[in-house]
Motif scaffolding. Sequence first.
Motif, PDB file in Angstrom:
ATOM      1  N   GLY A 126      22.768  35.794 -38.640  1.00  0.00           N
ATOM      2  CA  GLY A 126      23.120  36.208 -37.285  1.00  0.00           C
ATOM      3  C   GLY A 126      24.592  35.953 -37.008  1.00  0.00           C
ATOM      4  N   ILE A 127      24.881  35.308 -35.885  1.00  0.00           N
ATOM      5  CA  ILE A 127      26.264  34.985 -35.516  1.00  0.00           C
ATOM      6  C   ILE A 127      26.486  33.477 -35.540  1.00  0.00           C
ATOM      7  CG2 ILE A 127      26.566  37.070 -34.129  1.00  0.00           C
ATOM      8  CD1 ILE A 127      26.006  35.371 -31.640  1.00  0.00           C
ATOM      9  N   PHE A 128      25.639  32.783 -36.319  1.00  0.00           N
ATOM     10  CA  PHE A 128      25.672  31.316 -36.303  1.00  0.00           C
ATOM     11  C   PHE A 128      26.409  30.754 -37.511  1.00  0.00           C
ATOM     12  CE2 PHE A 128      21.810  32.804 -34.096  1.00  0.00           C
ATOM     13  CZ  PHE A 128      22.156  32.406 -32.813  1.00  0.00           C
ATOM     14  N   PHE A 129      26.662  29.461 -37.486  1.00  0.00           N
ATOM     15  CA  PHE A 129      27.589  28.851 -38.436  1.00  0.00           C
ATOM     16  C   PHE A 129      26.973  28.500 -39.782  1.00  0.00           C
ATOM     17  CE2 PHE A 129      29.844  25.010 -40.064  1.00  0.00           C
ATOM     18  CZ  PHE A 129      31.023  25.655 -40.411  1.00  0.00           C
ATOM     19  N   GLN A 130      25.925  27.678 -39.787  1.00  0.00           N
ATOM     20  CA  GLN A 130      25.422  27.096 -41.030  1.00  0.00           C
ATOM     21  C   GLN A 130      23.981  27.534 -41.259  1.00  0.00           C
ATOM     22  OE1 GLN A 130      25.180  26.003 -44.211  1.00  0.00           O
ATOM     23  NE2 GLN A 130      26.853  24.594 -43.700  1.00  0.00           N
ATOM     24  N   LEU A 166      18.721  23.458 -24.429  1.00  0.00           N
ATOM     25  CA  LEU A 166      18.568  24.908 -24.540  1.00  0.00           C
ATOM     26  C   LEU A 166      19.848  25.606 -24.976  1.00  0.00           C
ATOM     27  CD1 LEU A 166      16.581  27.252 -24.191  1.00  0.00           C
ATOM     28  CD2 LEU A 166      17.249  27.377 -21.786  1.00  0.00           C
ATOM     29  N   ILE A 167      21.012  25.045 -24.641  1.00  0.00           N
ATOM     30  CA  ILE A 167      22.272  25.716 -24.994  1.00  0.00           C
ATOM     31  C   ILE A 167      22.732  25.381 -26.410  1.00  0.00           C
ATOM     32  CG2 ILE A 167      23.055  25.751 -22.599  1.00  0.00           C
ATOM     33  CD1 ILE A 167      25.065  23.512 -23.441  1.00  0.00           C
ATOM     34  N   GLN A 168      21.995  24.553 -27.143  1.00  0.00           N
ATOM     35  CA  GLN A 168      22.424  24.183 -28.491  1.00  0.00           C
ATOM     36  C   GLN A 168      22.644  25.395 -29.407  1.00  0.00           C
ATOM     37  OE1 GLN A 168      23.508  21.088 -29.237  1.00  0.00           O
ATOM     38  NE2 GLN A 168      23.069  20.812 -27.058  1.00  0.00           N
ATOM     39  N   PRO A 169      21.793  26.417 -29.374  1.00  0.00           N
ATOM     40  CA  PRO A 169      22.070  27.597 -30.215  1.00  0.00           C
ATOM     41  C   PRO A 169      23.417  28.252 -29.898  1.00  0.00           C
ATOM     42  CG  PRO A 169      19.791  27.625 -29.478  1.00  0.00           C
ATOM     43  CD  PRO A 169      20.464  26.522 -28.722  1.00  0.00           C
ATOM     44  N   PHE A 170      23.799  28.275 -28.620  1.00  0.00           N
ATOM     45  CA  PHE A 170      25.073  28.887 -28.249  1.00  0.00           C
ATOM     46  C   PHE A 170      26.254  28.068 -28.786  1.00  0.00           C
ATOM     47  CE2 PHE A 170      22.108  30.346 -24.936  1.00  0.00           C
ATOM     48  CZ  PHE A 170      22.283  31.717 -25.063  1.00  0.00           C
ATOM     49  N   LEU A 171      26.081  26.747 -28.852  1.00  0.00           N
ATOM     50  CA  LEU A 171      27.138  25.895 -29.396  1.00  0.00           C
ATOM     51  C   LEU A 171      27.203  25.988 -30.921  1.00  0.00           C
ATOM     52  CD1 LEU A 171      26.705  22.674 -27.199  1.00  0.00           C
ATOM     53  CD2 LEU A 171      28.310  24.569 -26.903  1.00  0.00           C
ATOM     54  N   ASP A 172      26.220  26.671 -31.499  1.00  0.00           N
ATOM     55  CA  ASP A 172      26.166  26.842 -32.957  1.00  0.00           C
ATOM     56  C   ASP A 172      26.770  28.171 -33.402  1.00  0.00           C
ATOM     57  OD1 ASP A 172      25.511  25.670 -35.365  1.00  0.00           O
ATOM     58  OD2 ASP A 172      23.555  26.617 -35.490  1.00  0.00           O
ATOM     59  N   ILE A 173      27.355  28.922 -32.461  1.00  0.00           N
ATOM     60  CA  ILE A 173      27.969  30.210 -32.796  1.00  0.00           C
ATOM     61  C   ILE A 173      29.161  29.985 -33.725  1.00  0.00           C
ATOM     62  CG2 ILE A 173      29.258  32.169 -31.831  1.00  0.00           C
ATOM     63  CD1 ILE A 173      27.420  32.004 -29.395  1.00  0.00           C
ATOM     64  N   TYR A 174      29.279  30.817 -34.737  1.00  0.00           N
ATOM     65  CA  TYR A 174      30.256  30.636 -35.817  1.00  0.00           C
ATOM     66  C   TYR A 174      31.684  30.439 -35.302  1.00  0.00           C
ATOM     67  CZ  TYR A 174      33.012  31.627 -39.985  1.00  0.00           C
ATOM     68  OH  TYR A 174      33.917  31.539 -41.012  1.00  0.00           O
ATOM     69  N   LEU A 207      15.706  36.158 -32.577  1.00  0.00           N
ATOM     70  CA  LEU A 207      15.978  37.539 -32.172  1.00  0.00           C
ATOM     71  C   LEU A 207      17.408  37.940 -32.509  1.00  0.00           C
ATOM     72  CD1 LEU A 207      14.094  37.620 -28.749  1.00  0.00           C
ATOM     73  CD2 LEU A 207      13.384  38.667 -30.912  1.00  0.00           C
ATOM     74  N   THR A 208      18.341  36.976 -32.421  1.00  0.00           N
ATOM     75  CA  THR A 208      19.729  37.270 -32.798  1.00  0.00           C
ATOM     76  C   THR A 208      19.822  37.611 -34.278  1.00  0.00           C
ATOM     77  OG1 THR A 208      20.578  35.767 -31.097  1.00  0.00           O
ATOM     78  CG2 THR A 208      22.084  36.374 -32.870  1.00  0.00           C
TER      79      THR A 208
END
Length: 509
Positions: A187-191, A14-22, A142-143
């Motif tokens: 959003g605020i993600f990397f790739q 579940l925390i994988q999206p948070f670890l994907d933050i840019y 949603l982000t």
Amino acid sequence: MKKRLQTFLFWFILIQPFLDIYWLSRPPLLKFSIPTILRVLGVFIAIILFFSIKNNWQRFRKQWWIIAYIGVLILYSICHLISVKNFTGVDATGFHYSAKVEIFYLVRACLPLIVIYITSYSEFQAKYFFRVIQGISGIYSLTIVISNLFLFSLTSYHTTEAKRISANIFSWFTQTNYPFNALASKGIFFQANTLSAILFMIMPIMLYILYKEFNVLNIVLVSSQALAMLMLGTKVGNFGLIISLVVFVLVFLIHSLILKNTRFSAKFLITLICILTASAAIFPYSPTLRRSSLESGVAQKRSNLGDKKRLDQELNAGLERYKGKKQEEYLKEFIKKNYWVYSLKHDLVLEHYTYQHDPYYWLEVMKKPANERLNYRYLEKDILSRVMKNDKNKLNKLFGISFSRENNIAPLERDFLAQYYSMGILGVILLDVIYLFVLGYGIFYWLFNKKVRSFLNSSLLLSVGFILFAAFYAGNVLEYLSATLVMAFILGFLLQNIRYSRYAEISSK
């Protein structure tokens, strides 16, 4: 202990999206990003929890094929490290090869395979599996949607800097002067490409959840995910959305009307058609189509600005005037000044496979038609092929030229092929084809075992099939743990379902 393992897996995925933050991905710590280090530690903890359960250890000792696979993988890794060390090329630095990076990459590549195995024996309940997928969908989607509407989203086509979008989705319909890369949102993600593949992958599962739990929350989540996939402005995101919705409608009708193992729901079907219709209506205005029209004219525009015909004549005259070393120096200087006129990608020419080391290769490229010069994926493949041929190591096809070199030379945006250059044929078979094998295993039992032929298992098979197709078509999947760990979790849950279905059939006989 089994409950602890299930709880840990729940939160770890579940925390994988948070670890994907840019901003977590830059700058790297000791050449490795902080999220990657945390993921390695997470899988290590999962291993400890898994083997703390006595039955799991006893079962593992009897699975000789798993132990044999691990032995072969270790032997391959040793041979790979020896082979890639003995490399010769036009770059005296060996394209900045790093043994530490290579070892870490081998460890990283094994993490999803471990998650598949652990999840398949974790006895993970379906309701908690659904909550994980809902959580991943909601966090990403949603982000992206909210950050787009309020203009604080990062643009999809910038990974080296945190650049914000210029306008939100409403401007797609009213203004045409914005370039595609000023509108595409991640959003605020990397790739963005990886994120597109993840959303493409989980869409069938989200649609299944909507069918099973038809409520406002799931309608909002699916609708938001569809909108987010359009906002991403990538081909995988946009075309993947349409493909996933159309294919899922067909699969639902097959299960409800032909196989008759699923109750037909008119309200679910109407909702699905409404989401598909709305997506198809928005699609023509998306940044993806703006990108296609822009790229078609960019080469011609640059050629006109730089007077390409005159430069071609100047280049040919210079090559005839000079010979040997002087010709090479002349060519280098010419490429340095005029590469942009020929629509050559600056980082490929100046950094990855620099004109300083192989100017005659770039001369060949400059003589090609504009559409070939703009096909950067083809150029990346061509460069890697040239590097592999220039090296005299006959084992390159088996063991590759190393991940660190492949990534430094030309990070190819086509999975499986990129892994072939970095890890060789054996590496692809041992580390990547295993995903196809598990998918094929699931398809086989779906076809020949009625108990396995459930609507849920069909959704899971679609999910994995979609992301592997995205990996082959667009890349940026198998190299990113944010995608492969979620895929591994889904594959593990699929294997668990197949095993339960088979045992149920055997018990009934």
